[in-house]
Design an enzyme around this catalytic site. Structure first.
Site, PDB file in Angstrom:
ATOM      1  N   CYS A   2       0.835  -1.195   0.000  1.00 63.26           N
ATOM      2  CA  CYS A   2       0.000   0.000   0.000  1.00 63.26           C
ATOM      3  C   CYS A   2       0.876   1.253   0.000  1.00 63.26           C
ATOM      4  O   CYS A   2       1.889   1.312   0.695  1.00 63.26           O
ATOM      5  CB  CYS A   2      -0.958   0.097   1.177  1.00 63.26           C
ATOM      6  SG  CYS A   2      -2.094  -1.271   1.294  1.00 63.26           S
ATOM      7  N   ARG A  27       4.117  -0.142  -4.701  1.00 61.32           N
ATOM      8  CA  ARG A  27       3.842  -0.701  -3.376  1.00 61.32           C
ATOM      9  C   ARG A  27       2.557  -1.521  -3.331  1.00 61.32           C
ATOM     10  O   ARG A  27       2.276  -2.206  -2.346  1.00 61.32           O
ATOM     11  CB  ARG A  27       3.732   0.427  -2.337  1.00 61.32           C
ATOM     12  CG  ARG A  27       4.973   1.270  -2.223  1.00 61.32           C
ATOM     13  CD  ARG A  27       4.770   2.366  -1.217  1.00 61.32           C
ATOM     14  NE  ARG A  27       4.609   1.833   0.110  1.00 61.32           N
ATOM     15  CZ  ARG A  27       5.589   1.528   0.929  1.00 61.32           C
ATOM     16  NH1 ARG A  27       6.839   1.724   0.547  1.00 61.32           N
ATOM     17  NH2 ARG A  27       5.368   1.047   2.116  1.00 61.32           N
ATOM     18  N   TRP A  73      -2.598  -2.835  -1.719  1.00 56.50           N
ATOM     19  CA  TRP A  73      -2.243  -4.238  -1.893  1.00 56.50           C
ATOM     20  C   TRP A  73      -3.049  -4.960  -0.824  1.00 56.50           C
ATOM     21  O   TRP A  73      -2.795  -4.809   0.369  1.00 56.50           O
ATOM     22  CB  TRP A  73      -0.738  -4.431  -1.671  1.00 56.50           C
ATOM     23  CG  TRP A  73      -0.261  -5.811  -1.977  1.00 56.50           C
ATOM     24  CD1 TRP A  73       0.145  -6.294  -3.191  1.00 56.50           C
ATOM     25  CD2 TRP A  73      -0.114  -6.896  -1.052  1.00 56.50           C
ATOM     26  NE1 TRP A  73       0.521  -7.603  -3.077  1.00 56.50           N
ATOM     27  CE2 TRP A  73       0.371  -7.996  -1.786  1.00 56.50           C
ATOM     28  CE3 TRP A  73      -0.358  -7.056   0.312  1.00 56.50           C
ATOM     29  CZ2 TRP A  73       0.621  -9.231  -1.185  1.00 56.50           C
ATOM     30  CZ3 TRP A  73      -0.107  -8.282   0.900  1.00 56.50           C
ATOM     31  CH2 TRP A  73       0.374  -9.354   0.158  1.00 56.50           C
ATOM     32  N   ASN A  99      -1.884   2.003   5.702  1.00 55.87           N
ATOM     33  CA  ASN A  99      -0.973   0.977   5.194  1.00 55.87           C
ATOM     34  C   ASN A  99      -0.547   0.160   6.403  1.00 55.87           C
ATOM     35  O   ASN A  99      -0.033   0.721   7.371  1.00 55.87           O
ATOM     36  CB  ASN A  99       0.232   1.670   4.535  1.00 55.87           C
ATOM     37  CG  ASN A  99       1.381   0.713   4.262  1.00 55.87           C
ATOM     38  OD1 ASN A  99       1.168  -0.471   4.040  1.00 55.87           O
ATOM     39  ND2 ASN A  99       2.595   1.228   4.278  1.00 55.87           N
ATOM     40  N   GLY A 100      -0.789  -1.151   6.373  1.00 62.07           N
ATOM     41  CA  GLY A 100      -0.418  -1.987   7.520  1.00 62.07           C
ATOM     42  C   GLY A 100      -1.537  -2.956   7.830  1.00 62.07           C
ATOM     43  O   GLY A 100      -2.429  -3.179   7.010  1.00 62.07           O
ATOM     44  N   GLU A 485      18.260 -17.035  -7.946  1.00 58.71           N
ATOM     45  CA  GLU A 485      17.839 -15.675  -8.285  1.00 58.71           C
ATOM     46  C   GLU A 485      17.322 -15.617  -9.731  1.00 58.71           C
ATOM     47  O   GLU A 485      16.311 -14.961 -10.008  1.00 58.71           O
ATOM     48  CB  GLU A 485      19.008 -14.703  -8.053  1.00 58.71           C
ATOM     49  CG  GLU A 485      18.748 -13.258  -8.391  1.00 58.71           C
ATOM     50  CD  GLU A 485      17.548 -12.626  -7.672  1.00 58.71           C
ATOM     51  OE1 GLU A 485      16.997 -13.217  -6.730  1.00 58.71           O
ATOM     52  OE2 GLU A 485      17.160 -11.533  -8.101  1.00 58.71           O
ATOM     53  N   LYS A 489      13.536 -14.482 -10.726  1.00 59.03           N
ATOM     54  CA  LYS A 489      13.241 -13.370 -11.657  1.00 59.03           C
ATOM     55  C   LYS A 489      12.263 -13.833 -12.721  1.00 59.03           C
ATOM     56  O   LYS A 489      11.324 -13.122 -13.055  1.00 59.03           O
ATOM     57  CB  LYS A 489      14.511 -12.862 -12.359  1.00 59.03           C
ATOM     58  CG  LYS A 489      15.437 -11.960 -11.620  1.00 59.03           C
ATOM     59  CD  LYS A 489      14.893 -10.663 -11.136  1.00 59.03           C
ATOM     60  CE  LYS A 489      14.168 -10.803  -9.840  1.00 59.03           C
ATOM     61  NZ  LYS A 489      14.775 -10.541  -8.594  1.00 59.03           N
ATOM     62  N   GLU A 492       8.584 -14.575 -11.227  1.00 57.01           N
ATOM     63  CA  GLU A 492       7.798 -13.464 -10.675  1.00 57.01           C
ATOM     64  C   GLU A 492       7.322 -12.482 -11.743  1.00 57.01           C
ATOM     65  O   GLU A 492       6.300 -11.839 -11.564  1.00 57.01           O
ATOM     66  CB  GLU A 492       8.540 -12.737  -9.560  1.00 57.01           C
ATOM     67  CG  GLU A 492       9.740 -11.951  -9.993  1.00 57.01           C
ATOM     68  CD  GLU A 492      10.426 -11.249  -8.830  1.00 57.01           C
ATOM     69  OE1 GLU A 492       9.765 -10.884  -7.863  1.00 57.01           O
ATOM     70  OE2 GLU A 492      11.661 -11.074  -8.921  1.00 57.01           O
ATOM     71  N   HIS A 508      18.773 -36.061  -7.673  1.00 57.09           N
ATOM     72  CA  HIS A 508      18.017 -36.550  -6.511  1.00 57.09           C
ATOM     73  C   HIS A 508      16.528 -36.234  -6.655  1.00 57.09           C
ATOM     74  O   HIS A 508      15.802 -36.254  -5.673  1.00 57.09           O
ATOM     75  CB  HIS A 508      18.573 -35.937  -5.225  1.00 57.09           C
ATOM     76  CG  HIS A 508      19.998 -36.310  -4.987  1.00 57.09           C
ATOM     77  ND1 HIS A 508      20.385 -37.571  -4.586  1.00 57.09           N
ATOM     78  CD2 HIS A 508      21.141 -35.602  -5.154  1.00 57.09           C
ATOM     79  CE1 HIS A 508      21.703 -37.617  -4.496  1.00 57.09           C
ATOM     80  NE2 HIS A 508      22.181 -36.427  -4.840  1.00 57.09           N
ATOM     81  N   LYS A 607       6.238  -4.025  -3.887  1.00 57.71           N
ATOM     82  CA  LYS A 607       7.684  -3.822  -3.750  1.00 57.71           C
ATOM     83  C   LYS A 607       8.181  -4.020  -2.322  1.00 57.71           C
ATOM     84  O   LYS A 607       9.166  -4.689  -2.091  1.00 57.71           O
ATOM     85  CB  LYS A 607       8.036  -2.410  -4.241  1.00 57.71           C
ATOM     86  CG  LYS A 607       9.516  -2.101  -4.232  1.00 57.71           C
ATOM     87  CD  LYS A 607      10.228  -2.854  -5.316  1.00 57.71           C
ATOM     88  CE  LYS A 607      11.729  -2.641  -5.286  1.00 57.71           C
ATOM     89  NZ  LYS A 607      12.420  -3.672  -6.046  1.00 57.71           N
TER      90      LYS A 607
HETATM   91  C1  F6R Z   1      12.117 -10.232  -5.801  1.00 56.20           C
HETATM   92  C2  F6R Z   1      11.992  -9.265  -4.745  1.00 56.20           C
HETATM   93  C3  F6R Z   1      11.631  -9.727  -3.395  1.00 56.20           C
HETATM   94  C4  F6R Z   1      12.394  -8.939  -2.326  1.00 56.20           C
HETATM   95  C5  F6R Z   1      11.896  -9.315  -0.934  1.00 56.20           C
HETATM   96  C6  F6R Z   1      12.686  -8.619   0.148  1.00 56.20           C
HETATM   97  O1  F6R Z   1      12.503  -9.650  -6.997  1.00 56.20           O
HETATM   98  O2  F6R Z   1      12.146  -8.089  -4.957  1.00 56.20           O
HETATM   99  O3  F6R Z   1      11.844 -11.087  -3.247  1.00 56.20           O
HETATM  100  O4  F6R Z   1      13.749  -9.195  -2.458  1.00 56.20           O
HETATM  101  O5  F6R Z   1      10.543  -8.983  -0.811  1.00 56.20           O
HETATM  102  O6  F6R Z   1      12.586  -7.250   0.043  1.00 56.20           O
HETATM  103  P1  F6R Z   1      13.612  -6.281   0.752  1.00 56.20           P
HETATM  104  O7  F6R Z   1      14.944  -6.512   0.135  1.00 56.20           O
HETATM  105  O8  F6R Z   1      13.082  -4.911   0.466  1.00 56.20           O
HETATM  106  O9  F6R Z   1      13.607  -6.621   2.198  1.00 56.20           O
END
Ligand code: F6R
Length: 612
Positions: A2, A27, A73, A99-100, A485, A489, A492, A508, A607
């Site tokens: 949010c 967000r 969100w 937000n929360g 990673e 990517k 997501e 395995h 985010k």
């Molecule tokens: C994936 C991504 C998330 C963040 C995770 C932690 O691309 O962005 O997996 O890495 O939500 O977020 P931070 O680093 O802000 O604590």
């Protein structure tokens, strides 16, 4: 999760709020709404994105120089018009954005229902605005006092803004556990979840602390008090953020811009910290804690998602370089599993946003057990940066694309510096090796630049695989976290199922998945246990899997085995994650664009994950 933005001052509020919402949309983006105060409180809201809200408000009364807006969100209640913020109090004299999560909302809600309140939405937020109205009418107090009393009854996290019809020259904001920053202009104030909506108007900001309430009045100074009614002096700081840093700068997407920013963001994260000519590394932020880390029996790295992957690289680096045992924990597990923690443990929390709720809770737990907690954060002044004893900032600049790219490589760069610093202090590396690593590290930004030139080739590979349903990412040693990673990517942003695995673990279980339809991305650079990776590639080839390999420039052996290859410059084994991750980010980006996915705002994601 949010985004909230509010304004009070002489200008029309709506344009400021809507452009602020666009900046905060990373967000959360399942519904959006705005409240403007002119004669009355006017609330307009709808399901969907900020652009849907902009269409929805056409022809409506958008006047008012006090207002607030929200991009959601969803946590409680599905994303729809009713649950979108702002929410009215029952008598429609108050409006709130939040937000929360209000954890005790069910209890409060049933008490309010018993007292005759009718709820329009399924949200936890609406409880708060009814409660404030209830306190105002029963206790006959001013709105800021009612907010204070209400917040004393609330369990959970919040960043809220309240506007009251009867007090048109005032907005009330408060926070606990969710971020909030107040911009202080000339006769005007801005409130937002982060500084991006504020930067074009003022660079004077106040970061609200947990359990603080801001009483923001037109033509008055900003007043702050705690929910326990203690006055606080607002601490005005200068923002170090420019408008160009938060705009797309000619790129189609923020994610692409951020991928291309990596030579600069890696360089910035090392600038002033790596002194190649002198052969030393210095990290001012943790200088006072160097001895503590060196004496630590172990280091526990805690983080979520991509930051957790960076933490895994950090484990390999610190153990290799400084011979200190390292464990890497998902913050969400660590915080709830009663871990054994000692006062001589050092906990290293990694977070781009500095607001991730689980990582914050893990920090609180570690601190409560007496451990030293250090942070690696990107957002200056964020909650995690402030909750830790000390830390090192990654200077990646604002990361707006929801999928993390430049933050990851900046985190790995900083972890490398930490490993090197500890090695330097402990004397665990011969000087010649140490200096060689510094030279190689210094050369990384230029090598990333060369990788970015492979865009067309990577795009062509993306075109071939854009319609697959599944994919496997395999790597060993330092390239195992890179595989994780790369897979994250892809899944997501393109919604293609992708698994990252240590290459040797394939036999395995996952090997059963391999057939002629399964693309397998191997990170097969010519360092470490390269020969063993070749064997793993052969195993996939024998089962007709399609092989896309990230290889060291000029490696003819893997070229012969792979269906497609992407050649990256060579470096020291421990620095390869800084290079090998980049083509994987580009591959995911192009596949997602070709599948018409919204790369900057993937479905269901946000985010900064400020809820657990
Ligand atoms: C994936 C991504 C998330 C963040 C995770 C932690 O691309 O962005 O997996 O890495 O939500 O977020 P931070 O680093 O802000 O604590």
């Amino acid at each position: 999760m949010c985004g909230i933005v509010a304004y009070i001052g002489p200008r029309d509020a709506y344009p400021i709020l809507i452009s602020g919402l666009r900046r905060l949309e990373y967000r959360g983006y399942d519904s959006a709404g705005v409240c403007l105060l002119s004669e009355d409180l006017n609330i307009y809201k709808c399901k969907g994105k900020v652009s849907d809200l902009e269409e929805y408000v056409v022809g409506k009364n958008l006047s008012g120089n006090v207002g607030m807006a929200h991009t959601r969100w969803a946590t409680h209640g599905e994303p729809n018009y009713i649950n979108a913020h702002p929410h009215f109090s029952q008598n429609k004299t108050l409006a709130i954005i939040h937000n929360g999560i209000i954890e005790n909302y069910a209890v409060l809600r049933s008490e309010l229902i018993n007292r005759g309140y009718k709820f329009a939405s399924e949200t936890d937020t609406e409880v708060l605005v009814h409660l404030i109205e209830d306190i105002i009418s029963n206790e006959n107090v001013a709105v800021e006092e009612a907010v204070r009393i209400a917040l004393n009854q609330v369990i959970g996290a919040y960043a809220i803004v309240i506007i009251a019809r009867e007090f048109p020259d005032k907005i009330i904001a408060a926070r606990k556990g969710s971020p909030m920053v107040i911009g202080v202009g000339e006769g005007e104030f801005f409130v937002a979840s982060d500084a991006t909506p504020i930067v074009e108007y003022t660079n004077n900001v106040v970061y609200l602390n947990d359990e603080e309430i801001a009483i923001i009045e037109r033509d008055h100074d900003l007043r702050i008090k705690t929910i326990r009614n203690q006055s606080q002096t607002p601490y005005i700081q200068k923002l170090e953020l420019s408008l160009s840093e938060i705009e797309k700068g000619g790129f189609d997407h923020f994610m692409l811009k951020e991928i291309y920013e990596q030579p600069r963001s890696i360089y910035d994260s090392m600038r002033g910290r790596i002194h190649v000519a002198e052969g030393i590394v210095s990290l001012g932020g943790i200088k006072d804690y160097e001895q503590k880390i060196i004496n630590a029996k172990r280091i526990i790295i805690t983080a979520c998602g991509t930051s957790w992957h960076a933490g895994l690289v950090g484990e390999y680096l610190i153990e290799d370089l400084a011979r200190i045992p390292v464990e890497v924990e998902y913050s969400s597990e660590f915080r709830y599993r009663n871990p054994v923690l000692y006062e001589d443990d050092v906990v290293l929390a990694i977070s781009q946003s500095g607001e991730t709720a689980d990582t914050l809770a893990a920090i609180d737990l570690a601190k409560s057990k007496g451990a030293t907690v250090l942070g690696i954060c990107n957002v200056v002044g964020s909650s995690i940066a402030r909750a830790t004893h000390a830390g090192v900032y990654t200077h990646a600049g604002p990361e707006i694309g929801v999928a993390s790219t430049k933050a990851f490589t900046a985190q790995v760069a900083v972890l490398t510096l930490i490993g090197l610093l500890l090695a330097q202090k402990k004397g665990t590396l011969p000087k010649s090796e140490f200096v060689k690593l510094l030279f190689e590290l210094d050369a990384i930004p230029a090598k990333v630049e060369r990788i970015l030139k492979l865009n067309d080739k990577i795009k062509a590979i993306a075109h071939i695989y854009k319609d697959v349903k599944n994919s496997l990412y395999l790597g060993r040693g330092y390239n195992f976290p890179v595989a994780l990673e790369g897979a994250l990517k892809l899944k997501e942003i393109s919604y293609i199922h992708a698994e990252g695995y240590p290459a040797a673990e394939m036999k395995h279980g996952p090997i059963a998945l391999i057939d002629e339809l399964m693309p397998v991305v191997f990170i097969a650079t010519r360092r470490g246990i390269y020969d063993k990776v070749i064997t793993n590639i052969e195993e996939v080839k024998a089962r007709k899997g399609k092989i896309i390999a990230i290889i060291t420039e000029g490696d003819e052996s893997v070229k012969r085995l792979a269906d497609h290859y992407i050649e990256i410059p060579d470096s020291e084994e421990m620095l390869i994650p800084l290079l090998a991750t980049v083509p994987l980010q580009m591959l995911s980006y192009h596949i997602a664009v070709m599948r018409n996915c919204n790369v900057d705002q993937p479905r269901n994601l946000a985010k900064s994950v400020t809820v657990e």
